[in-house]
Write a protein that holds these residues in place. Structure first.
Motif, PDB file in Angstrom:
ATOM      1  N   LEU A 118       0.861  -1.182   0.000  1.00  0.00           N
ATOM      2  CA  LEU A 118       0.000   0.000   0.000  1.00  0.00           C
ATOM      3  C   LEU A 118       0.892   1.224   0.000  1.00  0.00           C
ATOM      4  O   LEU A 118       2.008   1.173   0.501  1.00  0.00           O
ATOM      5  N   ASN A 119       0.413   2.337  -0.515  1.00  0.00           N
ATOM      6  CA  ASN A 119       1.229   3.530  -0.348  1.00  0.00           C
ATOM      7  C   ASN A 119       1.073   4.060   1.071  1.00  0.00           C
ATOM      8  O   ASN A 119       0.196   3.626   1.822  1.00  0.00           O
ATOM      9  N   VAL A 120       1.951   4.964   1.453  1.00  0.00           N
ATOM     10  CA  VAL A 120       2.010   5.388   2.857  1.00  0.00           C
ATOM     11  C   VAL A 120       0.682   6.002   3.300  1.00  0.00           C
ATOM     12  O   VAL A 120       0.217   5.774   4.414  1.00  0.00           O
ATOM     13  N   HIS A 121       0.035   6.743   2.404  1.00  0.00           N
ATOM     14  CA  HIS A 121      -1.214   7.368   2.808  1.00  0.00           C
ATOM     15  C   HIS A 121      -2.337   6.351   2.977  1.00  0.00           C
ATOM     16  O   HIS A 121      -3.155   6.455   3.897  1.00  0.00           O
ATOM     17  N   THR A 122      -2.385   5.358   2.103  1.00  0.00           N
ATOM     18  CA  THR A 122      -3.401   4.316   2.232  1.00  0.00           C
ATOM     19  C   THR A 122      -3.204   3.553   3.541  1.00  0.00           C
ATOM     20  O   THR A 122      -4.162   3.315   4.295  1.00  0.00           O
ATOM     21  N   ALA A 123      -1.964   3.170   3.815  1.00  0.00           N
ATOM     22  CA  ALA A 123      -1.666   2.435   5.050  1.00  0.00           C
ATOM     23  C   ALA A 123      -2.037   3.276   6.271  1.00  0.00           C
ATOM     24  O   ALA A 123      -2.658   2.781   7.222  1.00  0.00           O
ATOM     25  N   ALA A 124      -1.693   4.549   6.236  1.00  0.00           N
ATOM     26  CA  ALA A 124      -2.003   5.435   7.361  1.00  0.00           C
ATOM     27  C   ALA A 124      -3.507   5.552   7.561  1.00  0.00           C
ATOM     28  O   ALA A 124      -4.002   5.537   8.692  1.00  0.00           O
ATOM     29  N   THR A 125      -4.237   5.660   6.460  1.00  0.00           N
ATOM     30  CA  THR A 125      -5.694   5.791   6.552  1.00  0.00           C
ATOM     31  C   THR A 125      -6.298   4.559   7.222  1.00  0.00           C
ATOM     32  O   THR A 125      -7.148   4.664   8.109  1.00  0.00           O
ATOM     33  N   VAL A 126      -5.853   3.379   6.788  1.00  0.00           N
ATOM     34  CA  VAL A 126      -6.394   2.145   7.363  1.00  0.00           C
ATOM     35  C   VAL A 126      -6.101   2.090   8.863  1.00  0.00           C
ATOM     36  O   VAL A 126      -6.995   1.813   9.670  1.00  0.00           O
ATOM     37  N   CYS A 127      -4.878   2.396   9.260  1.00  0.00           N
ATOM     38  CA  CYS A 127      -4.501   2.317  10.679  1.00  0.00           C
ATOM     39  C   CYS A 127      -5.216   3.375  11.518  1.00  0.00           C
ATOM     40  O   CYS A 127      -5.732   3.090  12.602  1.00  0.00           O
ATOM     41  N   LEU A 128      -5.249   4.597  11.024  1.00  0.00           N
ATOM     42  CA  LEU A 128      -5.845   5.685  11.810  1.00  0.00           C
ATOM     43  C   LEU A 128      -7.356   5.512  11.950  1.00  0.00           C
ATOM     44  O   LEU A 128      -7.918   5.771  13.013  1.00  0.00           O
ATOM     45  N   PHE A 129      -8.025   5.061  10.892  1.00  0.00           N
ATOM     46  CA  PHE A 129      -9.478   4.881  10.997  1.00  0.00           C
ATOM     47  C   PHE A 129      -9.838   3.601  11.743  1.00  0.00           C
ATOM     48  O   PHE A 129     -10.882   3.542  12.394  1.00  0.00           O
ATOM     49  N   GLU A 130      -8.995   2.585  11.705  1.00  0.00           N
ATOM     50  CA  GLU A 130      -9.242   1.414  12.545  1.00  0.00           C
ATOM     51  C   GLU A 130      -9.093   1.804  14.018  1.00  0.00           C
ATOM     52  O   GLU A 130      -9.872   1.358  14.870  1.00  0.00           O
ATOM     53  N   THR A 131      -8.142   2.656  14.313  1.00  0.00           N
ATOM     54  CA  THR A 131      -7.973   3.166  15.677  1.00  0.00           C
ATOM     55  C   THR A 131      -9.220   3.942  16.102  1.00  0.00           C
ATOM     56  O   THR A 131      -9.751   3.757  17.203  1.00  0.00           O
ATOM     57  N   LEU A 132      -9.707   4.788  15.211  1.00  0.00           N
ATOM     58  CA  LEU A 132     -10.922   5.557  15.496  1.00  0.00           C
ATOM     59  C   LEU A 132     -12.128   4.642  15.706  1.00  0.00           C
ATOM     60  O   LEU A 132     -12.921   4.828  16.631  1.00  0.00           O
ATOM     61  N   ARG A 133     -12.249   3.626  14.850  1.00  0.00           N
ATOM     62  CA  ARG A 133     -13.374   2.692  14.965  1.00  0.00           C
ATOM     63  C   ARG A 133     -13.363   1.997  16.327  1.00  0.00           C
ATOM     64  O   ARG A 133     -14.394   1.883  16.993  1.00  0.00           O
ATOM     65  N   ARG A 134     -12.178   1.551  16.753  1.00  0.00           N
ATOM     66  CA  ARG A 134     -12.083   0.859  18.047  1.00  0.00           C
ATOM     67  C   ARG A 134     -12.479   1.784  19.186  1.00  0.00           C
ATOM     68  O   ARG A 134     -13.043   1.363  20.183  1.00  0.00           O
ATOM     69  N   ARG A 135     -12.101   3.032  19.017  1.00  0.00           N
ATOM     70  CA  ARG A 135     -12.370   3.980  20.093  1.00  0.00           C
ATOM     71  C   ARG A 135     -13.855   4.293  20.188  1.00  0.00           C
ATOM     72  O   ARG A 135     -14.326   4.818  21.192  1.00  0.00           O
ATOM     73  N   GLY A 136     -14.593   3.990  19.121  1.00  0.00           N
ATOM     74  CA  GLY A 136     -16.032   4.217  19.151  1.00  0.00           C
ATOM     75  C   GLY A 136     -16.404   5.677  19.272  1.00  0.00           C
ATOM     76  O   GLY A 136     -17.474   6.042  19.722  1.00  0.00           O
ATOM     77  N   ARG A 137     -15.483   6.551  18.841  1.00  0.00           N
ATOM     78  CA  ARG A 137     -15.749   7.982  18.903  1.00  0.00           C
ATOM     79  C   ARG A 137     -16.776   8.404  17.877  1.00  0.00           C
ATOM     80  O   ARG A 137     -17.362   9.456  17.989  1.00  0.00           O
ATOM     81  N   GLY A 138     -16.879   7.624  16.801  1.00  0.00           N
ATOM     82  CA  GLY A 138     -17.599   8.046  15.594  1.00  0.00           C
ATOM     83  C   GLY A 138     -18.935   8.691  15.837  1.00  0.00           C
ATOM     84  O   GLY A 138     -19.899   8.068  16.100  1.00  0.00           O
TER      85      GLY A 138
END
Lengths: 285, 285
Positions: free
Chosen positions: A265-285
């Protein structure tokens, strides 16, 4: 020598010294020498004036942009920022960046004070996050493309990151291209430049924040891994990712599952997946 | 007239007619007229020769690239693709795209047959997915930037998408910039161009695939929504997203939760979040 007040006479010539100095802010050395950077377009200018009014110095507006975005001049006045009305030709001359470059500042440019680049700044910014609460830090290490740097800051902001750190070898987030790509997010959350990666890793550990790397060779699948509530994602270079020493030093490494035949993946794609998975776990949405 | 066999004489001049024709493939009209497109760099060339050998016509290799990537010439020979050994100057002249453009084909260029652009192709490709099994389609509608198109194809591939459809008003995935950005993924999964959005929506419905849009105004949160096992993500224009008619026609609309103060995500970031959330649910990782 670059800190005198700008002169208040109207700017009518695209070839004036003032215009040339603003155009020169496309270059890193001119930004450092002038201790200024340039913010283009109503959206980014609004974010600057709204979020970091103390950093703004001058606002340049065409009559049309002023009519369409009256809040800009009023935010500027509240922040005691000088508003200069200029015509289109003057504004375009301020963003002339080399041939072939298509830049449309849409009638609004601000000039702001360049934050200091300093290894100590990252240490203090991380130390300020000391505590127990969940948080996310994004560390950009050797991300060389200004557009990627801006986009990563925008994505980190959207995913609720609390701090973005750029190591000394990353592109400058204050270049016009990075500022444009961040679409105002540069002013929404703390962004610190000039860090040393060893320092960052040590400071994260001291603040109880787990540094996490992504690697195609990691055993742990991101979607199955337990993610610490206080996490610092390490994002690496576009071409070769994170260097081996940084990978080895990161206490957590995860693999983003790839289902197709893409090799990476390119760096931005990888970052997006990691950062939004972190957000999803946090249940902030 | 453009379908004759290439002549087999060695290419020694960067100004030869052959080199000029390959350089011209940077333009869409030349690609259509010649019915060819260009693939640059060892990784993309390897994907082309490995995945779609029937589409490849000619391979141009420098001595150095041949020594470093001996599999390229052997894949080409297996596929009955003519291998031409050329020097650096000739290869560089084949990718000369306008001043300021920094393109490094790393010693390898292939020329391949341009797939036909045809609204019926999308209908057939979707009809072929008829059935019950879970699957993911990515529909790019009015995505104008070739780099974005290539990157979206790469990300769709990585997330295990089964088909990528581009509507007629999207950028051409066979432009050199898009091919480079797809890093070989263009050849990993079916990619269909020239579709009409109304056609696509009707065909998806007929094949039991739910078209899903992202919208900042949708009530359903992506992370909370139940996602259908057969889903077609609609990805819109960089600046204004999906047009209202397409949004209205999509049977499912979800909102990507934004935790920070970013006002929106760019199309690639939004696509990454949706495609990888789909992958995560499927537990394919």
């Amino acid at each position: 020598m670059t800190n005198e007040r700008p002169d208040q006479s109207p700017i009518t010539s695209p070839r004036s010294e003032r215009v040339r100095r603003i155009a020169a802010l496309a270059g890193r050395s001119a930004r450092r020498k002038q201790e200024r950077f340039r913010v283009e377009g109503p959206q980014a200018v609004r974010s600057l004036l709204g979020e970091q009014p103390g950093g703004a110095l001058d606002l340049y507006l065409t009559g049309r942009a002023d009519a369409e975005h009256p809040e800009l001049a009023s935010l500027a006045t509240d922040a005691r920022v000088t508003v200069h009305r200029v015509d289109d030709a003057v504004l375009r001359a301020m963003v002339r960046e080399g041939e072939g470059s298509l830049v449309t500042p849409q009638g609004a440019i601000a000039v702001a004070r360049l934050p200091q680049e300093d290894p100590a700044a990252a240490r203090s910014a991380i130390a300020a996050l000391h505590g127990e609460g969940p948080l996310t830090v994004a560390v950009l290490h050797e991300v060389r493309d200004p557009g990627n740097v801006g986009t990563l800051i925008r994505t980190a902001d959207a995913a609720g990151a609390d701090l973005v750190i750029l190591t000394r070898t990353s592109a400058d987030p204050y270049s016009p291209k990075a500022v444009r790509a961040s679409v105002g997010s540069l002013f929404h959350l703390p962004v610190v430049t000039g860090a040393e990666i060893d320092d960052v890793l040590a400071s994260l550990a001291q603040a109880g924040i787990t540094a996490a790397a992504t690697s195609g060779y990691a055993e742990l699948d991101l979607f199955q891994a337990e993610l610490p509530a206080r996490i610092g994602w390490l994002l690496g270079n576009e071409a070769h990712g994170l260097d081996q020493a940084t990978l080895d030093a990161a206490p957590l490494a995860v693999r983003i599952p790839l289902a197709g035949r893409a090799e990476s993946l390119n760096v931005h794609t990888a970052a997006t997946v990691c950062l939004f998975e972190t957000l999803r776990r946090r249940g902030r949405g």
